[in-house]
Design a protein around this motif. Structure first.
Motif, short mmCIF file in Angstrom:
data_model
loop_
_atom_site.label_atom_id
_atom_site.label_comp_id
_atom_site.label_asym_id
_atom_site.label_seq_id
_atom_site.Cartn_x
_atom_site.Cartn_y
_atom_site.Cartn_z
N ARG A 56 36.66 43.26 54.56
CA ARG A 56 36.87 42.66 53.44
C ARG A 56 37.34 41.28 53.48
O ARG A 56 37.11 40.42 52.72
CB ARG A 56 38.22 43.58 52.75
N GLY A 115 38.58 32.13 34.40
CA GLY A 115 37.44 33.31 34.29
C GLY A 115 36.20 32.86 35.06
O GLY A 115 35.02 33.44 35.13
N THR A 150 32.96 39.58 32.96
CA THR A 150 34.17 40.63 33.10
C THR A 150 35.08 39.89 34.18
O THR A 150 34.68 39.33 35.16
CB THR A 150 33.25 41.90 33.78
N ILE A 151 36.27 39.89 33.75
CA ILE A 151 37.38 39.32 34.59
C ILE A 151 38.34 40.80 34.87
O ILE A 151 38.50 41.58 34.00
CB ILE A 151 38.23 38.29 33.79
N LYS A 152 38.39 40.77 36.12
CA LYS A 152 39.40 41.73 36.79
C LYS A 152 40.38 41.05 37.63
O LYS A 152 40.25 40.28 38.29
CB LYS A 152 38.62 42.76 37.50
N ILE A 153 41.49 41.92 37.52
CA ILE A 153 42.76 41.08 38.28
C ILE A 153 42.82 42.07 39.40
O ILE A 153 43.38 43.33 39.18
CB ILE A 153 43.80 40.99 37.42
N GLY A 154 43.09 41.68 40.73
CA GLY A 154 43.09 42.53 41.94
C GLY A 154 44.52 42.48 42.39
O GLY A 154 44.90 42.04 43.04
N GLU A 172 43.08 33.96 38.60
CA GLU A 172 43.05 35.18 38.88
C GLU A 172 42.34 35.73 40.18
O GLU A 172 41.66 35.00 40.81
CB GLU A 172 42.03 36.09 37.76
N ILE A 173 42.57 36.68 40.97
CA ILE A 173 42.01 37.23 42.25
C ILE A 173 41.66 38.53 41.89
O ILE A 173 42.17 39.58 41.36
CB ILE A 173 43.12 37.09 43.04
N LEU A 174 40.33 38.97 41.99
CA LEU A 174 39.53 39.79 41.74
C LEU A 174 39.91 40.75 42.86
O LEU A 174 40.15 40.41 43.98
CB LEU A 174 37.92 39.58 41.79
N PRO A 175 39.44 42.18 42.66
CA PRO A 175 39.81 43.18 43.63
C PRO A 175 38.96 42.92 44.77
O PRO A 175 39.73 43.14 45.96
CB PRO A 175 38.91 44.70 42.88
N GLY A 176 37.95 42.50 45.11
CA GLY A 176 37.17 42.11 46.20
C GLY A 176 37.98 40.89 47.05
O GLY A 176 37.47 40.70 48.32
N GLY A 177 38.77 40.03 46.37
CA GLY A 177 39.30 39.01 46.96
C GLY A 177 39.09 37.76 46.40
O GLY A 177 39.28 36.62 46.72
N LYS A 227 48.33 34.60 42.12
CA LYS A 227 47.99 35.28 41.29
C LYS A 227 48.93 34.96 39.83
O LYS A 227 48.66 35.48 38.83
CB LYS A 227 48.37 36.84 41.58
N GLU A 256 39.14 33.50 40.81
CA GLU A 256 38.91 32.82 39.42
C GLU A 256 39.88 31.84 38.99
O GLU A 256 41.02 32.10 39.17
CB GLU A 256 38.33 33.98 38.54
N LEU A 279 43.05 41.07 28.43
CA LEU A 279 42.33 40.39 29.15
C LEU A 279 41.11 41.34 29.42
O LEU A 279 39.84 41.13 29.16
CB LEU A 279 42.74 39.95 30.71
N GLU A 280 41.33 42.59 29.66
CA GLU A 280 40.56 43.62 30.07
C GLU A 280 39.66 44.20 28.81
O GLU A 280 38.43 44.11 28.86
CB GLU A 280 41.03 44.86 30.66
#
Lengths: 869, 222
Positions: A261, A150, B191-195, A139-144, A133, A147, B182-183
């Motif tokens: 998940r 982007g 859409t880029i979201k960071i977990g 980037e790591i999205l909430p679901g895992g 991260k 990216e 970014l948001e």
């Protein structure tokens, strides 16, 4: 531009040209006393090749040197007087001396970037995901999903081997950061070696380099709480060697947490491909409850166990065999109530159902993958075999009767996917084949028997049983290639697909030891054959201002439907053209607009064409004694977007219109006891929907606050048959959204989100009560110290329809402490502090209001500990 | 210079910075000529774009912000000392810029009037330059002749131009909280979201803030 040293003044100016007589800008002109002397003055030629050097020197003669990279240096002795020179340089091939390059923590070689894990890792990071991260661009999205810049990554390799395919979260969340030496980003990575120089890939892949040749590692998490007794456990051991890799995980809890998940699949499927859906589909169901629209940890009463094993062996160079096996077992309990108000043109019927459900889930999924990926050969074959042995029990109390339901809803699927690349003439053609078989052999028992007027001459009876057996065989095969002609990319493709389905169903009624299988309209023996020949081309044009895409699919479909026992049959042939078009123009620095349009045809599947009644659930007896549904959709949309990053102001306006033409209209006959008989009639009808949306956001830098506002308005009209009358149903939905996010101080951040929605339904001239709902969320996060935090989440829900429980409040608090030396995380959560026991949801269907109440998890405290080994 | 591209990377800092640029600028639709110098994270300096100006650009998510300055703002004094750096004969020169005094070593054997950061205007490439307090120190790392000499041409419309103050404000906001920026840049299509795990984002932001506070020593003091 010059340095002043001396006494008498002179100016040397001129023009510097190349061998063709064109001027050279940026050439250096150096004046010194002799060939080795220090620089007395200098000049640099401008854009027109002109230079000017002013001198204040006592000496008589000067040495002038003119240089330009890639050209021989011009040197000459000149007099120290005002003069105008024209100097022509000639090219030279003299190489410059090499200069040393030093080592870096990030290394780039061609398209590969390596990040040293040690440089990014700190004490708190345990698994590789924690470190990933922080790496720039990742980037790591909430679901895992991961990216890079982007875009979702394409492959997640461990030591160059693709063990987990798209299920990489399992490795990412469990490989200890200490075991990894480097993370490599393979930019523009083409996973198929044969395509490497032929097809440009825009996506990146990721490779995890381990420190040791043989790595044995893992992570574990344990937790407990009350009340009732809560527990959760997770352990994930793994082993990696040069030719063998394995990851195993076991996870279990009764805390409502979703365990699947980590085995979610993030494989990137080929774009725009119409694939057969092999996911589980149920023909029969028990009376369900509407699930609350928030995190399942707050409402799911579960007891889940998940085991997953993944193994890869490299058989020979570039040839891999992979196996992924996972088993899930879950027992879920649901308690709730739903109140449904059915509207008919003449009457309103109320139905109350107090529901207790037990759901048992037993799933085994296996995947076997063979992949050969060499410079001149690509073959990937994937065999998937899955079995679902699910069953459900439900009890419904309607106030004057109790209904008991037992459902057995197993499903099995076997599927094979093949991708092969082969040179045909000068083109490299991709062949794809997707073949499979699914079977559902399902059974629903209801006590006491329902629909007594229709099924048992109005006499009450003990039990009814619906049995359904549905099978599907499918095969889809395509060939295509991609070619770039100037700025336009063209991808033609041809294919053929076949689907053969069969449906058998029986409805039985039991009373006092007597069993009767209902014949006639209450059984199905159906065969459904579909074939499709298609050819499609995709054209793409892109530059900085324009983005244009056009796809032109031409489909020839044919359908043959036959039920031998009911003596019914149908056949249909259709040739359809279903283009879609998208154009985007960036017409100024801050503005862009786009337009899209598409046509599509859909035809009903087996679950929309059968001639005998099927009891789908205890109060829904359904058949489609009608031609094959034909649906034609047209969609148009327009969007205008404003972005000013300099002022941090963003806005968006959009409008879309959709029109759907159907050849069938469905009728719901609602009986006295709210039992519905559903039938389809042949009658052309239309549905229209308009949607208007607007959204804007602004960041206020002095307040460290982002404010965003949005609104949408949707109006849709459809025709509906209700107790033999044709009625127009109109839905209007107006919604507002308000968000505020603020970093109040360095140790406190806050976010608020509010939603308001107004829903109005009218049936011809009758208007029904407006449904108003509100949702507000406020989260506060206190960052106490480097290794501690405290957070409070609160939510409020409102609806104007329900009599009780119009207002729902929720509060959760969390605290986490990390032991710096051992790296162990200790976390305590107190969920549902206010002990809110129910959640009420209100929604409407075409002809009813539903108010659904769901029993939530009680106020509970959970303490857990996480570590790596 | 035109057909030659010079790349400078500052030593001692992480090179995460320059890699971003090499990775991205591959397909620029070129138009105007300029020389380009890369220094800090996301930062690219185009000398000679527009003519006789320096363009300072900084990429935030997908926008390149840009402000302009005069190219010929360095008054160099050539000093008598010389030494050999990496096999090149280098001569000393001095200048002052934005509140700091600098000493530079350049070589007329490489006749490019360029250097790191915004520095330029000497009759040869600057191989080393540092301020007199040695807070900023650039050394040439590599110099190679590129085979197919890509012409650096830039289109003004690829950038969002503003004044120096506004550009620097946006950069500081981005450095302090890149996730928020970014948001804000999310669109329905992309859409880029960071977990982050709970607490992880706040920890990162605090670390960043402290690091920036420690680094409160900008190259340009005034």
């Amino acid at each position: 531009m010059c340095s002043l040293l001396g006494y008498s003044q002179s100016t040397i100016s001129g023009e510097i040209l190349d061998e063709k007589g064109e001027n050279l800008s940026g050439a250096t002109v150096i004046v010194s006393k002799d060939t080795t002397g220090t620089i007395l003055a200098y000049g640099i030629s401008n854009g027109k090749g002109e230079f000017k050097v002013n001198l204040k020197l006592e000496i008589d003669s000067l040495f002038l040197k003119v240089s330009y990279i890639g050209y021989s240096t011009w040197e000459q002795k000149i007099q120290n007087t005002d003069q105008q020179l024209e100097i022509a340089l000639s090219p030279s091939s003299e190489a410059l001396k090499e200069v040393l390059v030093e080592t870096k923590i990030i290394d780039q070689q061609g398209d590969t970037i390596s990040y040293s894990v040690a440089a990014f890792k700190d004490q708190k990071d345990r698994v590789i995901a924690d470190v990933l991260k922080k790496m720039p661009g990742i980037e790591i999205l909430p679901g895992g999903q991961i990216e890079y810049q982007g875009q979702p990554i394409q492959k997640y390799y461990i030591e160059g081997l693709d063990l987990l395919e798209g299920r990489y979260s399992l490795a990412n969340n469990n490989i200890s950061a200490d075991d990894v030496s480097k993370v490599q980003i393979l930019e523009n990575h083409q996973p198929v070696k044969l395509l490497d120089s032929l097809e440009f890939s825009e996506r990146a892949s990721l490779n995890i380099k381990l420190k040791k040749d043989v790595t044995v590692s893992g992570s574990a998490e344990l937790g407990t709480g009350f009340s009732p007794l809560l527990w959760k456990a997770k352990v994930t051991p793994m082993i990696f060697t040069k030719k063998n890799q394995a990851i195993v995980t076991y996870q279990a809890n009764n805390t409502g947490r979703e365990v699947s998940r980590e085995i979610r699949d993030f494989s990137i499927s080929d774009f725009g491909r119409e694939e057969f859906n092999s996911s589980k589909s149920d023909w029969l169901s028990i009376g369900q409850l509407a699930r609350p629209p928030f995190a399942q940890e707050r409402w799911l009463d579960n007891n889940v166990h998940l085991g997953s094993a993944n193994y890869l062996i490299r058989l020979e160079k570039e040839v891999d065999l992979k196996t992924n096996i996972s088993y899930l077992n879950d027992a879920q309990h649901q308690i709730g109530k739903s109140q449904t108000r059915f509207f008919t043109p003449t009457d309103t019927i109320e139905l109350v159902e107090n529901t207790h459900n037990d759901l048992f889930i037993n799933t085994l999924q296996t995947n076997f993958i063979f992949e050969k990926n060499t410079d001149d050969n690509y073959l990937k074959n994937e065999l998937e075999i899955s079995g679902f042995w699910d069953s459900q029990r439900g009890n419904i109390d309607t106030g004057n009767s109790r209904i008991h339901q037992r459902l057995s809803n197993p499903f099995s699927v076997i599927r094979n996917k093949l991708r092969l690349l082969k040179p045909v003439g000068k083109q490299l053609v991709t062949f794809r084949s997707n073949t499979g078989y699914t079977e559902a052999n399902q059974n629903l028992q209801v006590q006491p028997g329902q629909y007594e007027a229709l099924l048992n001459n109005g006499i009450n009876y003990a039990e009814m049983e619906q049995a359904v057996k549905a099978t599907t065989f499918f095969s889809d095969n395509t060939a295509g290639f991609t070619k770039k002609i100037k700025a336009i990319t063209i991808s033609p493709e041809v294919g053929v697909s076949v689907k053969n389905q069969s449906l058998g169903s029986r409805l039985r009624i039991f009373d006092q030891n007597e069993t009767q299988i209902l014949d006639g309209d209450f059984q199905n023996n159906l065969d459904f054959l579909t074939s499709r020949f298609y050819t499609t081309s995709r054209f793409v044009y892109e530059n900085n201002y324009w983005n244009i895409r056009l796809t032109t699919p031409l489909n020839l479909r044919s359908f043959t439907i036959e039920d031998t026992s009911l003596n019914k049959s149908q056949s249909l042939d259709r040739l359809t053209f279903e283009p879609s078009f998208y154009i985007k123009n960036k017409f100024s620095a801050f503005w862009e607009t786009s337009i899209s349009a598409n046509f599509s045809n859909n035809f009903g599947d087996l679950d929309q064409v059968y001639f005998g009644f099927i009891l789908n659930n205890y109060r829904n007896l359904q058949r489609y004694n009608s031609p094959l549904p034909e649906i034609f959709n047209q969609n148009y949309s327009w969007q205008l977007r404003f972005r000013n990053p300099l002022k941090s102001l963003f806005a968006n306006l959009s409008y879309s219109f959709g029109k759907t033409k159907r050849n069938l209209i469905y009728s719901n006959r609602i009986g006295e006891n709210a039992a519905t008989i559903f039938e389809a009639l042949e009658k052309e009808n239309y549905t229209d929907a308009h949607r208007l949306g607007i959204k804007a956001s602004k960041y206020f830098s002095k307040l460290n606050t982002t404010l965003s506002l949005g609104s949408s308005f949707i109006i849709s009209n459809r025709e509906q048959l209700l107790n033999d009358n044709l009625v127009d149903v109109e839905n209007q939905n107006l919604a507002f959204k308000f968000d505020l996010e603020s970093e109040v101080t360095h140790w406190l951040s806050a976010s608020y989100s509010g939603n308001l929605s107004f829903l109005k339904t009218s049936l011809e001239a009758r208007e029904f009560n407006e449904i108003r709902t509100q949702q507000h969320e406020l989260d506060l996060f206190f960052y106490l110290a480097d290794n501690q935090y405290f957070s409070v989440d609160s939510e409020y829900y409102f609806n104007n329809i329900s009599k009780a429980n119009r207002n729902n409040y929720f509060l959760n608090v969390n605290y986490q402490y990390t032991f710096k030396d051992s790296g162990i995380d200790l976390k305590a959560s107190w969920n549902n502090v206010l002990n809110t026991d129910e959640f009420v949801r209100v929604f409407n269907t075409d002809f009813s209001y539903v108010q659904s109440t769901y029993r939530l998890r009680p106020s509970q405290v959970l303490v857990s500990m996480k570590f790596s080994f | 210079m035109g057909d030659q591209l010079s790349i400078f990377a500052s030593q001692g800092r992480t090179l995460r910075d320059s890699l971003k640029i090499t990775a991205r600028d591959r397909n620029i639709d070129f138009k105007e000529h300029a020389r380009r110098t890369k220094t800090d994270f996301g930062e690219v300096i185009y000398k000679g774009f527009p003519e006789n100006n320096i363009s300072y650009s900084y990429e935030i998510i997908r926008d390149k912000l840009r402000y302009e300055e005069d190219l010929n703002q360095f008054a160099w004094k050539i000093l008598p000392e010389s030494k050999t750096i990496q096999g090149y004969k280098a001569q000393k020169a001095s200048t002052s810029f934005a509140g700091r005094n600098y000493l530079a070593w350049f070589t007329s054997e490489i006749p490019i009037d360029d250097g790191p950061y915004k520095f330029n205007g000497l009759p040869g490439l600057i191989l080393e330059i540092s301020d007199t307090e040695n807070h900023y120190n650039y050394k040439l790392q590599s110099f190679e002749k590129l085979e197919d000499s890509p012409t650096v041409r830039i289109k003004a419309s690829n950038f969002l131009k503003s004044d120096k103050k506004e550009v620097l404000e946006r950069i500081m906001e981005y450095k302090l909280n890149p996730f928020a920026v970014l948001e804000r840049n999310n669109t329905p299509e992309k859409t880029i979201k960071i977990g982050f795990k709970e607490g992880q984002k706040e920890k990162l932001l605090r670390e960043t803030r402290e690091k920036l506070k420690k680094q409160n020593n900008p190259i340009e003091l005034e």
